[in-house]
Design an enzyme around this catalytic site. Structure first.
Site, PDB file in Angstrom:
ATOM      1  NE  ARG A  26       0.240   1.295   3.399  1.00 41.48           N
ATOM      2  CZ  ARG A  26       1.166   2.180   3.678  1.00 41.48           C
ATOM      3  NH1 ARG A  26       2.446   1.832   3.743  1.00 41.48           N
ATOM      4  NH2 ARG A  26       0.882   3.451   3.885  1.00 41.48           N
ATOM      5  NE  ARG A  55      -5.992   1.049  -1.674  1.00 40.69           N
ATOM      6  CZ  ARG A  55      -5.318   1.546  -0.629  1.00 40.69           C
ATOM      7  NH1 ARG A  55      -4.065   1.172  -0.409  1.00 40.69           N
ATOM      8  NH2 ARG A  55      -5.883   2.420   0.165  1.00 40.69           N
ATOM      9  CD  GLN A 101      -3.232   2.665   6.862  1.00 43.64           C
ATOM     10  OE1 GLN A 101      -3.835   3.079   7.848  1.00 43.64           O
ATOM     11  NE2 GLN A 101      -3.819   2.550   5.698  1.00 43.64           N
ATOM     12  CG  ASP A 135      -2.822   8.189  -1.284  1.00 40.51           C
ATOM     13  OD1 ASP A 135      -2.623   8.636  -0.142  1.00 40.51           O
ATOM     14  OD2 ASP A 135      -2.574   7.020  -1.624  1.00 40.51           O
ATOM     15  CG  ASN A 181      -2.140  11.734   2.886  1.00 43.62           C
ATOM     16  OD1 ASN A 181      -1.598  10.879   2.203  1.00 43.62           O
ATOM     17  ND2 ASN A 181      -1.844  11.902   4.162  1.00 43.62           N
ATOM     18  CE  LYS A 182      -5.230   5.792   4.435  1.00 42.55           C
ATOM     19  NZ  LYS A 182      -6.195   4.973   3.669  1.00 42.55           N
TER      20      LYS A 182
HETATM   21  O1  MRU Z   1      -4.389   3.374   2.324  1.00 41.03           O
HETATM   22  P1  MRU Z   1      -2.899   3.519   2.226  1.00 41.03           P
HETATM   23  O2  MRU Z   1      -2.162   2.873   3.355  1.00 41.03           O
HETATM   24  O3  MRU Z   1      -2.386   3.103   0.877  1.00 41.03           O
HETATM   25  O4  MRU Z   1      -2.694   5.085   2.355  1.00 41.03           O
HETATM   26  C1  MRU Z   1      -1.401   5.618   2.301  1.00 41.03           C
HETATM   27  C2  MRU Z   1      -1.377   7.084   2.491  1.00 41.03           C
HETATM   28  O5  MRU Z   1      -2.395   7.714   2.703  1.00 41.03           O
HETATM   29  C3  MRU Z   1      -0.080   7.773   2.335  1.00 41.03           C
HETATM   30  O6  MRU Z   1      -0.036   8.913   3.134  1.00 41.03           O
HETATM   31  C4  MRU Z   1       0.051   8.163   0.865  1.00 41.03           C
HETATM   32  O7  MRU Z   1      -0.010   7.042   0.041  1.00 41.03           O
HETATM   33  C5  MRU Z   1       1.270   8.926   0.588  1.00 41.03           C
HETATM   34  S1  MRU Z   1       2.581   7.796   0.412  1.00 41.03           S
HETATM   35  C6  MRU Z   1       4.029   8.154   0.325  1.00 41.03           C
END
Ligand code: MRU
Length: 368
Positions: free
Chosen positions: A52, A89, A200, A241, A251-252
């Site tokens: 991920r 995704r 995470q 992202d 982002n997350k």
């Molecule tokens: O759902 P995930 O674990 O793939 O989400 C990851 C994130 O939100 C990171 O902050 C994002 O991918 C930036 S990565 C360098």
């Protein structure tokens, strides 16, 4: 980055022709790798979040095309493979970006040569990611160095989710400047948002900071605002992202709330990202597709019980409905600057185009 003294990337081809990845669904409890042999292995690793993080999703998709072209290198099969990978995704732009790089590399190659070229291109994408993330670290390092000189004590950096080397091929985006500062002997401390529902931050960011010996503290997602009010956060650095051409940062989930709290407390908020994250076709953050994930990520939590065994327990009443959206958008106006492999820029179209002038020309041509 190192784990117990051994250097690892998150993804690499093996001598037997498979593609090996670190199984992130088992961290921090167990360090294990998985071999991807087929397109479906790669797609399922992304879907189930064995891998991920936006850049690593892109790198895995690139190898997914390479594995697919070894199975059947016809145009029809490769188009179908790209569709399958793209559907895994929806939010991370690096996925579409990596697939377009693969398409370009394979366009004029005969089916017989495609597997060979595809594996080489996937390796190139991975090497480029490592170099870009290293460069993000060099540029972001300057911000931390200046802040350390200004405050004359440990610099407290808050981060959300995992935007470290586990989310990329190596180094990371948001954490790359952190590693650069730590390696240069600048005293830093990282506040690690746990990042519900999948944790995470608590599982992956804490794991990698601990492995590199970077001082850090895991906090509940809701603590950041309070720490900011009390002067205990000097800056926020997150990953992205998908970044729009206007500088909005997706982002997350929960990132937006940290940006609001940072603005209210006059704390700089940075997003670190490589070029593959920028979606030049979008001007509005509200147009970014937001991934909705399984309810079980919210209703259940997995951890190690006192007996040492892994256990998954339910934490929400059986009858309560839940909503699990994976990402949110922080508007450009709340972002102090973007940290890219080409340097820092304002979170705006003008800012991004100053670093990527080729895009300014493309935009002018399309607009005229
Ligand atoms: O759902 P995930 O674990 O793939 O989400 C990851 C994130 O939100 C990171 O902050 C994002 O991918 C930036 S990565 C360098």
């Amino acid at each position: 980055m190192n784990i117990s003294g051994t250097h690892y990337r998150t993804i690499w081809p093996t001598v037997t022709g498979s593609v090996r990845v670190i199984d992130q669904s088992r961290l921090p409890f167990e360090f294990a790798t998985v071999d991807l042999e087929t397109l479906e292995d790669a797609a399922s690793a992304i879907r189930s979040m064995v891998v991920r993080g936006a850049p690593l999703i892109g790198a895995t998709a690139a190898y997914g095309i390479a594995l697919a072209s070894r199975q059947d290198s016809s145009d029809t099969h490769l188009k179908e493979a790209a569709r399958t990978l793209q559907a895994t995704r929806p939010t991370a732009h690096n996925l579409a970006w990596a697939l377009s790089q693969m398409r370009r590399a394979l366009k004029r190659v005969s089916p017989r040569e495609r597997a060979n070229v595809a594996f080489k291109e996937a390796a190139r994408i991975c090497d480029a990611d490592v170099e870009q993330c290293r460069a993000i670290g060099v540029h972001g390092f300057e911000i931390i160095r200046r802040r350390a000189a200004a405050v004359g004590r440990v610099v407290n950096i808050l981060t959300h989710c995992n935007a470290g080397w586990l989310a990329c091929v190596d180094w990371g985006t948001a954490l790359s400047p952190v590693y650069a500062a730590h390696d240069a002997g600048i005293p830093i401390h990282v506040w690690v948002d746990e990042t519900r529902p999948r944790n995470q931050g608590a599982s992956l960011t804490a794991f990698e900071l601990a492995a590199q010996g970077v001082p850090h503290t895991v906090i509940a997602d809701n603590l950041g605002g309070h720490l900011m009010q009390r002067g205990r956060v000097d800056m926020v650095i997150v990953g992205s992202d998908r970044t729009t051409a206007a500088g909005d940062v997706c982002n997350k989930i929960g990132t937006y709330l940290k940006a609001l709290a940072a603005r209210d407390n006059d704390i700089p908020f940075y997003a670190a990202l490589p070029a593959g994250t920028i979606d030049w076709s979008l001007d509005q953050g509200s147009d970014i597709p937001i991934e909705e994930r399984s309810a079980t990520e919210l209703t259940h939590i997995t951890g190690r019980s006192s007996s040492g065994a892994l256990a998954t327990v339910r934490v929400v009443p059986e009858s309560s409905p839940v909503l699990n959206l994976g990402f949110d958008v922080t508007p450009a106006r709340l972002v102090t600057a973007l940290i890219t492999e080409r340097g820092l820029c304002a979170a705006s179209r003008a800012g991004l185009e100053s670093l990527y002038p080729d895009r300014r020309i493309a935009h002018a041509l399309v607009g005229s």
